[in-house]
Design an enzyme around this catalytic site. Sequence first.
Site, PDB file in Angstrom:
ATOM      1  N   ASP A   1      52.237  28.775  51.967  1.00 47.06           N
ATOM      2  CA  ASP A   1      52.819  27.502  52.350  1.00 47.06           C
ATOM      3  C   ASP A   1      52.827  26.636  51.087  1.00 47.06           C
ATOM      4  O   ASP A   1      52.130  26.918  50.118  1.00 47.06           O
ATOM      5  CB  ASP A   1      52.048  26.834  53.504  1.00 47.06           C
TER       6      ASP A   1
HETATM    7  C1  BGC Z   1      55.314  23.235  55.783  1.00 52.72           C
HETATM    8  C2  BGC Z   1      56.082  24.529  55.917  1.00 52.72           C
HETATM    9  C3  BGC Z   1      57.400  24.402  55.217  1.00 52.72           C
HETATM   10  C4  BGC Z   1      57.152  24.045  53.759  1.00 52.72           C
HETATM   11  C5  BGC Z   1      58.412  23.926  52.931  1.00 52.72           C
HETATM   12  C6  BGC Z   1      55.241  22.731  54.350  1.00 52.72           C
HETATM   13  O1  BGC Z   1      54.828  21.403  54.319  1.00 52.72           O
HETATM   14  O2  BGC Z   1      54.020  23.402  56.308  1.00 52.72           O
HETATM   15  O3  BGC Z   1      56.260  24.822  57.274  1.00 52.72           O
HETATM   16  O4  BGC Z   1      58.138  25.587  55.337  1.00 52.72           O
HETATM   17  O5  BGC Z   1      56.487  22.786  53.715  1.00 52.72           O
HETATM   18  O6  BGC Z   1      59.087  22.760  53.194  1.00 52.72           O
END
Ligand code: BGC
Length: 712
Positions: free
Chosen positions: A259
């Site tokens: 993530d």
């Molecule tokens: C989120 C993810 C997301 C990623 C990219 C993170 O803050 O937890 O679900 O895909 O950002 O935007």
Amino acid sequence: MLKETFFKIYQKLIFGEAKSPRESFLQDVRVDSFTDRNDTPAEKARKILGQLTLEEKIDFIGGYEWFAVRAVPRLGLDAMWMADASSGIRGVGESTVFPCLVSMAASWNRDLIHRSAAVMAEECRAKGISNLLAPGVNIARVPTCGRNFEYMGEDPYLASEMACSYITGLQENGIVATIKHFAANNSDYDRNKTGSDLDDRTLREIYLPAFEAAVKKAKVLSVMSSYNPVNGVSASENRRLLTDILKNEWGFGGFVVSDWLSCYDAEKPFNAGLDLEMPNAKYMNRKNLMRLMDKGRITVADLDDKVLRILTSFFAVGAYERPIADANAAENGPAHQKAAYDAAAEGIVLLKNDNKALPLDLSQQQMTILVTGSRAKDTETGGGGSSRPVAYRKVSLKDALTERVGQSGKVIYKSSPSAAQMKKADAVVLCVGFSYCTEGEFHDRPWKLSAKDRKLILKAAASQARTIVVLNTGGAVETEEWSGKVPAIVDAFYPGDPSGNVIADVLLGKINPSGKLPFTFGKKWDDYSSVSNYVDKPEKFGLLRITGPAGNRTLRRLKKPFVYEEGIFVGYRHFDTAGIDPAFAFGHGLSYTNFEISGLKLSGGKMKKDGSIEVSVTVRNTGNVDGSEVVQLYISDTESSLPRPAKELKAFEKVFLKAGESGTVKMILTEESLRFYNPSKQGWCVEPGEFTVSVGNSSRNIAETAVFTYGM
Ligand code: BGC
């Protein structure tokens, strides 16, 4: 206008944007001068790997420009752009906005989800996106998790089925799907710091099945590790999860992506099985990895494996061999709007409908409808955070009702109506709920609606017998204070850009609701087994956490983890086993018609080892409106060496029937439907004995039961 501008800036600053996915990095070099078109994706990946320098390989496993896998132009490899997620395509201009995932799960319709994902895949291809960072499948453990709206409810089987349909809808149409967030990320309260501590059985039976099914059945090509520590080890560094279980045990052949900013080290995630660090190579970069290689702490073989996994996945969907943006794919249009509308229509749940308060039938009577509530004029399309795309259009419930009612009645909107005004109307519609600022990523949200909304509901209920409450939220809220006083409640969730239109069509009877709750509405907060060690007053920790120190290890360690003391008894597994009456049960959802489920038959009274049993029932639409019913099959293990839930969902089918029509629904049970995880044997097991099949249209409305034995 001001709000929209704020929203766009907020999105860009906090969640970033794909820089320029439509521009290709390539000039004359074509990837197929290094590969053969007839090679398998893995063979192509191997040939490319053989051409890469060590430095290029290292660069390849760290993100580029926040949302891409780096290009290698000299080998004809373009950048592979990613985008969020689940209900549309964020960060690359506007998008068709589908209902939030919990609403899609409430449709209990596999084909509908598949079709929605296929449309999203087409929009991705048109925009130059090769990887959609969806679906999210974290189990709704506590009703207040800020991201429950982005996930698929509280049941592992339902989430597995829906996730598999979503993934195949994307991957069959040329887009890599990323299932997330692996694993046990069930609250957004201080998510980098607050760990999840849980035993093996709970992990295997409740929190991993959707990921396992995605890997084994839908062949998902990418898995995103979560922010939180799991049993004390950060998910991005958790070798047991990423390598032992995901890759070795389940045979996952795709790549594990972190993530965003969830890595806290170079060596640990590298050796744990993380393949791609996003959004950039903060840790897994040349300086760190070369040093670790010199010291013999990491190997080139492992680096090669990571590169191969990423390359193979993008070759598998054809992304390296087509133009970055597909000129033949539609970026929007009426067909896409229709798909989003159809998905939203099936995701709405009619929770209560006493005295036929709904539908508001204008053909029978000219009506004055008073519309009010915090979300009447600003009906929310989705929750906040990375999953929220910018919609082409947005229609409030107030405007949609006004347009539809036209000359056949009158729609009056008032933000603070008097009791007399409410009494004078023929019906009051209150649209209440949260917004993308109060329900979304980075924080959890309150259990109750705002005091203002609750007061308004009570005031309406006291003055108007036909008071209809529309919930515009992503999950369960407290309803006990007011639900007994109003005749009708509609759970609209966040319906995407068809928002006002689709809700109005349900209220006016143009759509016969067929959604079923993918989670339990408890009567009281304490009725949930999982909140005993939850934070006090989660609403006190809101948006400020956005500016908090993401990824600061020291701070993370200071926090107490969430201990999953309730074990496998989450949601209806707890309510049913402990005999607690919910406000609205898992699987519940009314229709404007009635259905009768009868004639339960099993293909045999015994299931052999490796065998199966076919279960069939007759469903009859006994009312005078066409509609769809979801037949739900629950299994209970009569006697077991370990405690088991009173019942567990193991099969379901949705069936459309015209008024008066009957149909037969068939469902198959296998050993997998009977198994439980035995921690002392470190494996799944099915014990010989008696099992009960219960068939109904909610976990609490069982029409018929039957018994069979296994292995005897
Ligand atoms: C989120 C993810 C997301 C990623 C990219 C993170 O803050 O937890 O679900 O895909 O950002 O935007």
